[in-house]
Design a protein around this motif. Structure first.
Motif, PDB file in Angstrom:
ATOM      1  N   CYS A   1       5.815   3.424 -15.163  1.00  0.00           N
ATOM      2  CA  CYS A   1       5.688   2.467 -14.064  1.00  0.00           C
ATOM      3  C   CYS A   1       4.547   1.499 -14.352  1.00  0.00           C
ATOM      4  O   CYS A   1       3.472   1.914 -14.798  1.00  0.00           O
ATOM      5  N   CYS A   2       4.781   0.231 -14.087  1.00  0.00           N
ATOM      6  CA  CYS A   2       3.737  -0.779 -14.235  1.00  0.00           C
ATOM      7  C   CYS A   2       2.550  -0.412 -13.347  1.00  0.00           C
ATOM      8  O   CYS A   2       2.720  -0.040 -12.182  1.00  0.00           O
TER       9      CYS A   2
ATOM     10  N   PHE B   1       4.452  -1.324 -10.153  1.00  0.00           N
ATOM     11  CA  PHE B   1       5.154  -0.038 -10.158  1.00  0.00           C
ATOM     12  C   PHE B   1       6.647  -0.140 -10.435  1.00  0.00           C
ATOM     13  O   PHE B   1       7.401   0.767 -10.121  1.00  0.00           O
TER      14      PHE B   1
ATOM     15  N   GLU C   1       2.569  -2.534 -20.641  1.00  0.00           N
ATOM     16  CA  GLU C   1       1.620  -2.481 -19.527  1.00  0.00           C
ATOM     17  C   GLU C   1       0.637  -3.649 -19.614  1.00  0.00           C
ATOM     18  O   GLU C   1      -0.066  -3.783 -20.617  1.00  0.00           O
TER      19      GLU C   1
ATOM     20  N   HIS D   1       6.454  -5.451  -5.424  1.00  0.00           N
ATOM     21  CA  HIS D   1       5.707  -4.199  -5.328  1.00  0.00           C
ATOM     22  C   HIS D   1       6.707  -3.115  -4.942  1.00  0.00           C
ATOM     23  O   HIS D   1       7.344  -3.197  -3.885  1.00  0.00           O
TER      24      HIS D   1
ATOM     25  N   ALA E   1       8.268   3.057  -4.222  1.00  0.00           N
ATOM     26  CA  ALA E   1       8.731   4.361  -4.731  1.00  0.00           C
ATOM     27  C   ALA E   1       9.195   5.263  -3.594  1.00  0.00           C
ATOM     28  O   ALA E   1       8.994   6.473  -3.615  1.00  0.00           O
TER      29      ALA E   1
ATOM     30  N   THR F   1       3.261   4.020  -2.798  1.00  0.00           N
ATOM     31  CA  THR F   1       2.275   3.148  -3.453  1.00  0.00           C
ATOM     32  C   THR F   1       1.665   2.160  -2.461  1.00  0.00           C
ATOM     33  O   THR F   1       1.206   1.088  -2.854  1.00  0.00           O
TER      34      THR F   1
END
Length: 211
Positions: A57-58, A62, A68, A106, A109, A124
């Motif tokens: 996940c970034c 994310f 990255e 964004h 999750a 998140t």
């Protein structure tokens, strides 16, 4: 006694673990793989291994990535001051498919679900607030000026939207939500591009109501 050899039965059982795959479909897929060429079967196995090994996940948005930060967050052509909040990486891909959104994302999750024990801190949400409060935590150090709440139009999605709207109202940021055009209880991933594009274009302030 099972009529299949153990390796075939094990493959069927593993395929059944995938979402929406029952015994009959799993059996059909297993026989397809058996009849397929060795190259195709090995390519599928390698693709699965590569995803599990190289995808994460970034650290900013994310979404799923193999670098990255992710390529969206580092793309100077994207408007880092506008963030579209979605539940899952699949929702991000759905919005990207419209070609209408040029900001960043964004990925939460998930969504808040008290009955299932899912709290804001289990998602998140803290990282989202940090991106807004500390520009250096956002992509390319850009200050966030608008947050679009793009969650699924169902009970849990609306509850999460209400929670985020309340928390974000205490910050110096414009908060909007998708225009209503999606059937209540539906999933964004099944909406067509035209409906999603209209929902984005006609987004409205959360003070206009949720639900």
């Amino acid at each position: 006694m099972n009529a299949f050899p153990e390796p075939v039965d094990r493959l069927v059982r593993e395929l059944q673990r995938l979402p929406g795959i029952g015994r009959r479909t799993a059996t059909r897929l297993a026989f397809h793989l058996l009849k397929d060429t060795d190259d195709h079967a090995h390519a599928l196995a390698q693709a699965i291994e590569d995803v599990k090994t190289h995808i994460s996940c970034c650290g900013i948005c994310f979404q799923l990535t193999d670098v990255e930060p992710c390529r969206l967050c580092t793309n100077p052509a994207r408007d880092a001051s506008t963030i579209l909040v979605v539940e899952q990486p699949g929702d991000l891909m759905t919005f990207e498919g419209t070609g209408m959104f040029r900001g960043l994302y964004h990925v939460l999750a998930g969504r808040i679900d008290p009955l299932a024990g899912v709290r804001p801190e289990d998602l998140t949400v803290p990282a989202l607030l940090e991106r807004i409060d500390v520009p250096e935590k956002n992509a390319r150090g850009v200050r966030v000026t608008e947050v679009i709440l793009g969650l699924n139009p169902n009970l849990e999605g609306d509850s999460t939207t209400l929670y985020l709207a309340e928390v974000l109202s205490q910050r110096d940021v414009q908060v909007t939500r998708l225009a209503r055009g999606l059937p209540s209880g539906s999933q964004l991933e099944f909406a067509n591009n035209a409906i999603l594009a209209d929902a984005l274009h006609g987004r409205q302030g959360v003070e206009d109501g949720v639900g």
